[in-house]
Design an enzyme around this catalytic site. Structure first.
Site, mmCIF file in Angstrom:
data_model
loop_
_atom_site.group_PDB
_atom_site.id
_atom_site.type_symbol
_atom_site.label_atom_id
_atom_site.label_comp_id
_atom_site.label_asym_id
_atom_site.label_seq_id
_atom_site.Cartn_x
_atom_site.Cartn_y
_atom_site.Cartn_z
ATOM 1 N N LYS A 108 -22.884 13.009 72.310
ATOM 2 C CA LYS A 108 -23.809 14.112 72.522
ATOM 3 C C LYS A 108 -25.223 13.543 72.497
ATOM 4 O O LYS A 108 -25.528 12.637 71.702
ATOM 5 C CB LYS A 108 -23.621 15.155 71.417
ATOM 6 C CG LYS A 108 -24.448 16.424 71.586
ATOM 7 C CD LYS A 108 -24.108 17.433 70.504
ATOM 8 C CE LYS A 108 -24.897 18.720 70.660
ATOM 9 N NZ LYS A 108 -24.520 19.737 69.654
ATOM 10 N N SER A 183 -23.231 24.004 71.021
ATOM 11 C CA SER A 183 -24.143 23.236 71.849
ATOM 12 C C SER A 183 -23.578 21.886 72.297
ATOM 13 O O SER A 183 -24.246 21.126 72.997
ATOM 14 C CB SER A 183 -25.444 22.988 71.062
ATOM 15 O OG SER A 183 -25.189 22.249 69.868
ATOM 16 N N SER A 207 -20.890 24.517 66.907
ATOM 17 C CA SER A 207 -21.253 23.824 68.140
ATOM 18 C C SER A 207 -20.315 22.713 68.555
ATOM 19 O O SER A 207 -20.369 22.249 69.689
ATOM 20 C CB SER A 207 -22.676 23.259 68.023
ATOM 21 O OG SER A 207 -23.613 24.297 67.956
#
Length: 580
Positions: A108, A183, A207
């Site tokens: 990420k 996210s 997330s």
């Protein structure tokens, strides 16, 4: 080049002791290949890391950049092929460092990397390259993993729809009308679509787990403190966690063993909201030792009924899949208790998050911004100004992100009286209530659907097949882990009639990852519920057959078995001749 049958196997075939079918080809499929599957073909010499990277790059070009245009990978490491070649040479000369040696991993884009930008998905940080790797990234590199690239993410991890000003919208590979979630939606979509073997995400309020539910992945949000947050762009530091995201329980267990190393400077252990006490004896370098198909036998699980049923705003198909999973678990010997929590308690649980956001973002995000180069924002106000500038405003930074940042800019900081109450009174109270509930029934874990719906429609898109019902509880179920630092694991349990996946969450005591992984593995092996998305099928060269060469000890066993069987055949033949 694919290797031929090993000597011992070939001998046994020639003697008629073992049929040729018994020693013939195994099949490798990139889409479903696990870390151990890939190591197997590495060891057989039929694939190397450079070739593996090229296969993944082909998939990204075909399905992420063009075709369905999933838009999940923000950037790939420009040196990735050279890195893969070097690791291939190392494997040949000195052997692999670990099971992750030569395995491509997507991070990420809030994980610091010294060789690629770390932007948090924000145009305001475009091109920002940190001086050093994040603590866990360093551990992954030391294990021989290939840091393949950076995955898309919701801007600064604030939202959950899979959109950022830098990268745009990420789409769900199971249905392009639906979100990847956030996210960590870029990682979720990329791993589900088979753009890398393994990925990482971060989780503040679901997330990691939301994208995993939306895209049929196994993911771990670990106990707060198990994995270091050094070098991770913070959102709400006392609630932030990072963890592995993969297609199987075994793969996340392998990754967790590499990533779990105690860091005395772990910033999440320094906030006024205290983490659970560190248990050093539960930092394992091999979590696969806990993967046992029989783990559910005798397990005690607490189904939190606040998160099933139409009366709680849950899609009926979600409830049905959960009930079917529980029936499977009971069939494997688990005992399931139905429990519920009062709405007042759930409201308190939810409030912990909202109170901490502006305070901790103001303090800890600004600490991170101070480490960036001279041309990047240094305060929340600077960040807002950059996102509102004409150059960046064209990317349409969502109003929710700007609203959250504006709230943080005016925060009183760590002395805010509401925050002090959360730190000193409410968080210990909520954590104590959850742990007391587990203890009172001797439960191994709470269980519930990770999310009460299937993947939501992409913002601005209407999908009449999406079911959204009123009546949701005051707190989302992901808060059980997020608010007080408990571990949670997701495991796929099936698909709805619209072809979208769902996962079950298991939340346990601090540092109970070993138990949760065992429970999840037992369920996964019984159901085999995961299947890859139809929108990203195999490309040329991704599926092939090869003939396994037995390991030396296996080859010796085959020779011994062959000798015994051959002797038996000769004896039988001599007796038959004598009778004649």
């Amino acid at each position: 080049m694919l290797k031929t049958i090993g000597g011992a196997a070939a001998t046994l075939i020639s003697l008629g002791v073992v049929s040729s079918e018994a020693a013939l080809a195994a099949t490798f499929s990139l889409q479903s290949a696990s870390i151990k599957d890939i190591n197997r073909v590495f060891d057989q010499g039929v694939l190397n890391s450079e070739q593996l990277v090229r296969l993944y790059l082909n998939r990204i070009e075909a399905y992420d950049d063009t075709g369905p245009a999933i838009n999940s990978v923000l950037t790939t490491n420009p040196q990735v092929l050279e890195i893969a070649k070097a690791l291939d040479l190392e494997r040949q000369t000195t052997g692999p460092r670990s099971l992750l040696h030569g395995i491509p991993i997507l991070l990420k884009d809030n994980h610091d990397t010294f060789d690629m930008p770390t932007t948090g998905g924000s145009d305001a940080l475009a091109g920002s390259i940190p001086d050093n790797d994040a603590f866990v990234v360093d551990l992954l590199r030391d294990a021989g993993a290939i840091i393949f690239g950076k995955a898309e993410m919701d801007e600064l991890a604030i939202s959950g729809s899979g959109y950022s000003s830098l990268g745009g919208q990420t789409y769900n590979p199971y249905n392009l009308l639906r979100q990847s979630g956030g996210s960590s939606g870029g990682t979720g979509a990329a791993i589900a679509a088979g753009f890398a073997t393994l990925g990482t995400g971060s989780d503040t309020g679901g997330s990691i787990r939301t994208p995993c539910s939306f895209q049929a992945l196994v993911c771990v949000r670990p106990t707060r403190g198990l994995l270091s947050l050094d070098g991770i762009i913070p959102f709400v530091l006392s609630r932030d966690a990072i963890g592995p995201m993969a297609r199987s329980v075994e793969d996340v267990a392998i990754a967790l063993g590499i990533m779990a190393e105690f860091d005395p400077n772990n910033p999440t252990l320094q906030t006024p909201i205290a983490a659970p006490p560190v248990e050093l004896d539960k930092f394992y370098d091999d979590y696969t030792q806990f993967l046992d198909k029989g783990t559910l036998k005798g397990a005690k699980l607490g189904l939190v009924t606040n998160y099933i049923g139409e009366e709680n705003g849950v899609d009926p198909e979600v409830t049905q899949l959960v009930r079917e999973a529980l029936a499977t678990m009971k069939g494997l010997g688990a005992e399931v208790f139905e429990i519920s929590f009062e709405n007042d308690f759930l409201a308190t649980l939810s409030g912990l998050y909202g109170t901490a956001i502006p305070v901790e973002q103001k303090v800890y995000l600004e600490e991170y911004l101070a480490t960036t180069g001279p041309n990047y924002p240094k305060t929340i106000d600077d960040l807002i100004a950059a996102l509102e500038s004409p150059e960046v405003a064209e990317s349409e930074t969502p109003s929710r992100i700007l609203g959250t940042l504006r709230g943080s800019a005016t925060s009183e900081g760590l002395t805010d009286p509401d925050y002090v109450e959360v730190a000193e009174v409410l968080t210990p109270l909520v954590r104590g209530t959850l742990l007391d509930t587990l203890d009172s029934l001797s439960l191994d874990a709470f269980v519930f659907p990770t999310i009460g719906t299937f993947a939501r429609p992409v913002p601005g898109v209407t999908d009449p097949t999406f079911v959204s019902l009123p009546g949701s509880p005051p707190a989302r179920q992901v808060e059980f882990a997020s608010s007080v630092g408990l571990p949670d694991i997701t495991v796929p349990i099936g698909f709805g009639t619209q072809g979208l996946p769902l996962t079950l969450s298991m939340t346990g005591r601090p540092y109970s990852e070993s138990k949760l992984l065992g429970l999840a593995y037992s369920l996964e092996q019984a159901t085999k519920a995961r299947k890859p998305p139809a929108l990203t099928p195999a490309l040329a060269g991704e599926v092939f057959e090869y003939t396994p060469i037995p390991e030396p000890e296996v080859e010796m066993a085959l020779i011994a078995l062959g000798s015994a069987l051959l002797g038996y055949k000769l004896l039988k033949r001599s007796r038959t001749t004598a009778r004649a």
